[in-house]
Design an enzyme around this catalytic site. Structure first.
Site, PDB file in Angstrom:
ATOM      1  N   TYR A   2      48.881  36.552  -4.177  1.00 13.07           N
ATOM      2  CA  TYR A   2      48.463  35.163  -4.388  1.00 13.07           C
ATOM      3  C   TYR A   2      47.214  34.804  -3.593  1.00 13.07           C
ATOM      4  O   TYR A   2      46.700  33.698  -3.730  1.00 13.07           O
ATOM      5  CB  TYR A   2      49.593  34.213  -3.970  1.00 13.07           C
ATOM      6  CG  TYR A   2      50.036  34.442  -2.545  1.00 13.07           C
ATOM      7  CD1 TYR A   2      49.371  33.859  -1.479  1.00 13.07           C
ATOM      8  CD2 TYR A   2      51.102  35.302  -2.269  1.00 13.07           C
ATOM      9  CE1 TYR A   2      49.758  34.105  -0.169  1.00 13.07           C
ATOM     10  CE2 TYR A   2      51.504  35.543  -0.959  1.00 13.07           C
ATOM     11  CZ  TYR A   2      50.824  34.945   0.079  1.00 13.07           C
ATOM     12  OH  TYR A   2      51.197  35.205   1.366  1.00 13.07           O
ATOM     13  N   GLY A   3      46.732  35.711  -2.747  1.00 19.75           N
ATOM     14  CA  GLY A   3      45.622  35.370  -1.855  1.00 19.75           C
ATOM     15  C   GLY A   3      44.540  36.429  -1.843  1.00 19.75           C
ATOM     16  O   GLY A   3      43.981  36.781  -2.883  1.00 19.75           O
ATOM     17  N   THR A   4      44.257  36.951  -0.673  1.00 16.84           N
ATOM     18  CA  THR A   4      43.111  37.849  -0.498  1.00 16.84           C
ATOM     19  C   THR A   4      43.314  39.226  -1.121  1.00 16.84           C
ATOM     20  O   THR A   4      42.360  39.995  -1.195  1.00 16.84           O
ATOM     21  CB  THR A   4      42.747  38.002   0.984  1.00 16.84           C
ATOM     22  OG1 THR A   4      43.843  38.597   1.676  1.00 16.84           O
ATOM     23  CG2 THR A   4      42.378  36.660   1.599  1.00 16.84           C
ATOM     24  N   GLU A  19      49.402  43.624   5.813  1.00 15.26           N
ATOM     25  CA  GLU A  19      49.996  42.293   5.951  1.00 15.26           C
ATOM     26  C   GLU A  19      50.713  42.088   7.285  1.00 15.26           C
ATOM     27  O   GLU A  19      51.197  40.997   7.564  1.00 15.26           O
ATOM     28  CB  GLU A  19      50.954  42.011   4.790  1.00 15.26           C
ATOM     29  CG  GLU A  19      50.280  42.023   3.428  1.00 15.26           C
ATOM     30  CD  GLU A  19      49.295  40.885   3.207  1.00 15.26           C
ATOM     31  OE1 GLU A  19      49.060  40.087   4.142  1.00 15.26           O
ATOM     32  OE2 GLU A  19      48.757  40.783   2.104  1.00 15.26           O
TER      33      GLU A  19
END
Length: 178
Positions: A16-18, A91
């Site tokens: 959902y991000g980078t 992460e």
């Protein structure tokens, strides 16, 4: 549902991000695809509403607070166990940055076609600071982490190296909103 080219023991991972296409950490997904450890499944969005907020340095965080926030848009990948290990390292799952947990997502098809709901996994903000991030955001989240939300994002190598990311998060949530 596992994409072609990835071992049948691959897991579905919602990004959902980078890690999405066009963002700074997508290089990892590209590398995994190149060596056959991941495949793009499709565009997707969360089945339930979840908060998507930005923390220090405009880093995106999905918060495990079902029913709050919005249905978040992202991308779904089938990832091998070896690929998951590399994603977990990026992460910071062993450092308390994020945790990889189950999530239900709808794979988006052609316009006017039904969405296929699948079980996947996503990287959520660690619960040790998730509530503080939600409060710091004014309990308002995003539907998508786009170029607009990413404006001001600072890559890991360009952040201060003399303080841990968890300490950076703690300073961020303790600071007043601007």
């Amino acid at each position: 549902m596992v994409a072609q080219g990835v071992h049948t023991d691959g897991r579905l991972v919602f990004t959902y991000g980078t890690l999405k296409r066009g963002f700074s950490n997508h290089y990892l997904i590209q590398d995994l695809i190149r060596v056959g450890e991941a495949s793009f499944v499709g565009s997707s969005r969360t089945v339930v509403c979840l908060p998507l907020v930005c923390g220090p340095y405009r880093v995106p965080f999905l918060l495990n607070f079902p029913g709050e926030g919005e249905r978040v848009a992202g991308e779904l990948y089938a990832v091998s166990p070896r690929g998951l290990a590399r994603m977990d390292e990026l992460e910071g799952t062993l450092r308390g940055h994020y945790e990889r947990l189950p999530i239900s997502v709808a794979v988006l098809g052609e316009p006017h076609s039904a969405e296929a709901e699948v079980a996947a996994e996503a990287y959520y903000a660690h619960p040790s600071y998730a509530g503080e991030l939600w409060r710091r955001s004014g309990k308002r989240g995003y539907k998508v982490y786009s170029e607009k939300e990413a404006t001001g994002y600072v890559k890991r190598m360009d952040r201060p190296q003399d303080i841990s990311f968890l300490d950076q998060i703690r300073l961020f949530v303790a600071s007043p909103r601007s």
